[in-house]
Design an enzyme around this catalytic site. Structure first.
Site, PDB file in Angstrom:
ATOM      1  N   LYS A  35       2.235  10.902   7.376  1.00  0.00           N
ATOM      2  CA  LYS A  35       1.408  10.612   8.540  1.00  0.00           C
ATOM      3  C   LYS A  35       1.898  11.313   9.816  1.00  0.00           C
ATOM      4  CE  LYS A  35      -1.248   6.842   6.795  1.00  0.00           C
ATOM      5  NZ  LYS A  35      -0.787   5.925   5.783  1.00  0.00           N
ATOM      6  N   PHE A  79       0.857  -1.189   0.000  1.00  0.00           N
ATOM      7  CA  PHE A  79       0.000   0.000   0.000  1.00  0.00           C
ATOM      8  C   PHE A  79       0.888   1.232   0.000  1.00  0.00           C
ATOM      9  CE2 PHE A  79      -2.306   3.596   1.559  1.00  0.00           C
ATOM     10  CZ  PHE A  79      -3.478   3.526   0.823  1.00  0.00           C
ATOM     11  N   ASP A  94       9.361   2.970   2.202  1.00  0.00           N
ATOM     12  CA  ASP A  94       8.139   3.701   2.516  1.00  0.00           C
ATOM     13  C   ASP A  94       7.859   3.499   4.007  1.00  0.00           C
ATOM     14  OD1 ASP A  94       5.615   4.654   2.999  1.00  0.00           O
ATOM     15  OD2 ASP A  94       4.733   3.864   1.146  1.00  0.00           O
TER      16      ASP A  94
HETATM   17  C1  LIG Z   1      -0.974   5.994   4.321  1.00  0.00           C
HETATM   18  C2  LIG Z   1       0.146   5.479   3.493  1.00  0.00           C
HETATM   19  C3  LIG Z   1       0.489   6.077   2.271  1.00  0.00           C
HETATM   20  C4  LIG Z   1      -0.320   7.195   1.663  1.00  0.00           C
HETATM   21  O1  LIG Z   1      -0.424   8.310   2.467  1.00  0.00           O
HETATM   22  P1  LIG Z   1      -1.601   9.393   2.211  1.00  0.00           P
HETATM   23  O2  LIG Z   1      -1.229  10.527   3.105  1.00  0.00           O
HETATM   24  O3  LIG Z   1      -2.883   8.747   2.578  1.00  0.00           O
HETATM   25  O4  LIG Z   1      -1.530   9.740   0.766  1.00  0.00           O
HETATM   26  C5  LIG Z   1       1.593   5.593   1.596  1.00  0.00           C
HETATM   27  N1  LIG Z   1       2.311   4.577   2.097  1.00  0.00           N
HETATM   28  C6  LIG Z   1       2.007   3.977   3.257  1.00  0.00           C
HETATM   29  C7  LIG Z   1       2.864   2.850   3.758  1.00  0.00           C
HETATM   30  C8  LIG Z   1       0.907   4.393   3.984  1.00  0.00           C
HETATM   31  O5  LIG Z   1       0.575   3.768   5.124  1.00  0.00           O
END
Ligand SMILES: *Cc1c(COP(=O)(O)O)cnc(C)c1O
Length: 401
Positions: A255, A141, A226
């Site tokens: 986040k 994700f 990520d």
């Molecule tokens: C939440 C998330 C994203 C995307 O972040 P948004 O601020 O919702 O665009 C990308 N990578 C990971 C691992 C995430 O948990």
């Protein structure tokens, strides 16, 4: 109709149904607790998917935001502002890196990483124009943009959004052999979550991430971590990769970087990599704005002492010990995770993850399901141990009902 029912009916009538929230309408929140429009209190065991690592209404973060609101909030990158350099310097330091490219949402950081890796591939590595490939993992994700969902393996996230962006290769998560075989001279990057959050808090086999590091270094390929959900204290370390002693070529952060106040994301890397950009080649109106920098600077200051990481490690051990006791009893099939972060597979006979979440809501505990019968637990790192224990009691009650 109750205030809650009215609010939900109105939201359903006037907002796109791209989410299916639990039927609770929050009016205020503090620490690990949220209060709904009817005055009921709930323990927040989701923490905005780790956007709220420091809890709701964190005094230091709110004060930093308020102070900045009275000075200057937005300049655009057309001008310098006096919080920008400090933010970039401190964030680079926290990551043991050299340069920062600030954006707003996580998906934008991922998009920026894709553009950076491709440009680095053409300008530095010498990949023929248009041939750059980025390897990603199954069940990833990384966000919701058209390019990012182009390399998702989740049919729900992808369906009806084609044509898809080419240039990505998907290999099974945790499989080093598959990764080695997928690499060619045109591979510019491997993009991975060190722990896959949305997939159900999947921790890869020991040795996988160091193996990825070794392989990418050998083949002159960028390792992009990520850490948007796994980073900034959640796992008991600043970065989840630290547990494996691994340093990537690029961190993607988001986040919790915005302290639950504003969206702040960033790509953090070396001068060799982020140095590929020239003025006009990439940007964002809001990226690196003064308010974002002020809040993120406070987040970074809080992380520099290590106290939140330590707390996540200690409470996380406790959480996993308690959850571990639930396995073997039939109600819980598996528990995964690290630090204050757990994916809990409930026996499907007890209900779907959604049903379990709804029953927990009735017990005044808020969690979120992922796939099937999995729920995830990721409280704010500031949660009190007694509150966490109370939440675990409610979970036991729901599972034994
Ligand atoms: C939440 C998330 C994203 C995307 O972040 P948004 O601020 O919702 O665009 C990308 N990578 C990971 C691992 C995430 O948990």
């Amino acid at each position: 109709m109750s205030i809650t029912e009215t609010a939900i009916a109105s939201a359903e009538a006037h907002s796109a149904h791209n989410y299916h929230p639990l039927p609770v309408v929050v009016a205020s929140a503090e620490g690990a607790w949220m209060t709904d429009v009817e005055g009921r209190r709930y323990l927040d065991l989701l923490a905005g998917y780790s956007a709220l690592n420091f809890g709701h209404g964190n005094r230091r973060l709110i004060d930093a935001a308020k102070a900045q609101l009275d000075r200057v909030t937005l300049t655009s990158r057309a001008f310098h502002h006096d919080r920008f350099a400090e933010f970039c310097t401190r964030l680079a330091e926290l990551c043991s890196m050299e340069m920062v490219l600030p954006m707003n949402t996580g998906a934008e950081a991922v998009e920026t990483a894709v553009k950076t890796a491709r440009k680095w591939g053409y300008r530095v590595k010498g990949v023929p124009d248009g041939m750059a490939k980025i390897i990603v993992a199954s069940d990833n994700f990384h966000g919701r943009t058209t390019t990012v969902i182009s390399f998702s393996t989740d049919p729900e996230a992808r369906a009806d959004y084609g044509p898809y962006t080419p240039g990505f290769e998907i290999v099974p998560y945790g499989d080093l052999t598959a990764l080695r075989e997928a690499m060619t001279e045109n591979t510019v990057a491997v993009l991975l979550e060190p722990i896959q959050g949305e997939a159900g808090v999947l921790v890869p086999p020991a040795g996988y991430l160091p193996g990825v590091r070794e392989l990418t270094r050998e083949r002159n390929v960028l390792f992009i971590a990520d850490e948007i959900q796994s980073g900034l204290g959640r796992t008991g370390r600043t970065f989840a990769l630290e547990h494996e002693g691994v340093e990537p070529d690029m961190y993607l952060l988001g986040k919790a970087l915005g302290g639950g106040v504003v969206p702040v994301s960033a790509v953090v890397s070396s001068a060799d990599v982020l140095g590929v950009f020239r003025p006009g080649e990439h940007g964002s109106t809001f990226g690196g704005n003064p308010l974002a920098c002020a809040v993120a600077l406070e987040v970074i200051a809080m992380l520099r002492t290590g106290e939140y990481q330590e707390r996540a490690a200690e409470l996380g051990d406790h959480l996993h010990r308690e959850l571990g006791l639930l396995t073997g009893g039939g109600a819980v099939e598996a528990v995964r995770g690290r630090g204050l972060w757990a994916g809990v597979d409930i026996a499907p006979a007890l209900g779907t993850g959604r049903e379990i979440s709804e029953r927990l809501m009735v017990e005044r505990v808020l969690v979120k399901d992922t796939h099937g019968s999995t729920i995830r637990i990721a409280p704010p790192l500031v949660i009190g141990k007694d509150d966490l224990d109370w939440g675990l009691d409610r979970l036991r009650a729901v599972l034994s009902a």
